[in-house]
Design an enzyme around this catalytic site. Structure first.
Site, PDB file in Angstrom:
ATOM      1  N   HIS A  88       0.812  -1.215   0.000  1.00 13.92           N
ATOM      2  CA  HIS A  88       0.000   0.000   0.000  1.00 13.92           C
ATOM      3  C   HIS A  88       0.848   1.269   0.000  1.00 13.92           C
ATOM      4  CE1 HIS A  88      -3.122  -2.834   1.301  1.00 13.92           C
ATOM      5  NE2 HIS A  88      -4.014  -1.929   0.956  1.00 13.92           N
ATOM      6  N   ALA A  89       2.143   1.136   0.259  1.00 15.24           N
ATOM      7  CA  ALA A  89       3.022   2.306   0.346  1.00 15.24           C
ATOM      8  C   ALA A  89       3.130   3.071  -0.965  1.00 15.24           C
ATOM      9  CB  ALA A  89       4.412   1.890   0.826  1.00 15.24           C
TER      10      ALA A  89
END
Length: 172
Positions: free
Chosen positions: A107-108
């Protein structure tokens, strides 16, 4: 000690994914890099989605992108919180613009998107973030690790060995 003399920032926020923060942190230290856990002012410790703590070494607004060769951004829902902190986005953009490595997993990808550095790049991420990557102007590639210049991205914790190897190779 292949990374001796290299300085790496790892961003932290609550609800980080344990392996995606700790595996790169320990692997980069093992390779000889000086690793700094970066959070926000006034916060001494963050907790993973399972409650595992990480202590902060420096606040994002008290450091400079010029002090780092790379920044690593772990995933989990922490990255949704990270992208709301302008000092973290400034650090990511600053490291990227001066040619340092920006590495994001899972998700970064939200963080380099919000930092404005994804347009025109090839990148990967957790499948649920794919549309965000595409809408930011990047080309999504489904691979364990994608390197486009100084941007390195991976999808999930099982990609961590390839992710870390690619970071180390880029920094050598």
């Amino acid at each position: 000690m292949e990374l001796k003399g290299k300085r790496i920032a790892i961003l932290a926020e609550d609800n980080y994914q344990e392996l995606e923060l700790w595996y790169p942190l320990l692997r980069m230290r093992e390779a000889g890099a000086e690793v700094t856990v970066v959070g926000m002012p006034g916060v001494q410790e963050y907790h993973s989605k399972l409650g595992y703590p990480v202590e902060v070494d420096a606040a994002a607004n008290a450091i400079s992108a010029d002090d780092f060769d790379a920044v690593i951004i772990p995933g989990g829902y922490a990255s949704d919180r990270m992208r709301r902190h302008q000092p973290m986005l400034d650090l990511v953009r600053g490291v990227f613009e001066r040619g340092g490595v920006v590495a994001a997993i899972c998700h970064a990808a939200w963080v380099p998107i919000s930092a404005g550095i994804m347009r025109g790049k090839r990148a990967t991420c957790f499948f649920a973030v794919k549309d965000d990557v595409i809408n930011a102007g990047a080309t999504y590639v489904d691979a364990e690790v994608v390197q486009d210049g100084n941007l390195i991205t991976s999808r999930v914790p099982s990609d961590l060995p390839a992710f870390c190897r690619t970071i180390i190779t880029a920094l050598k």
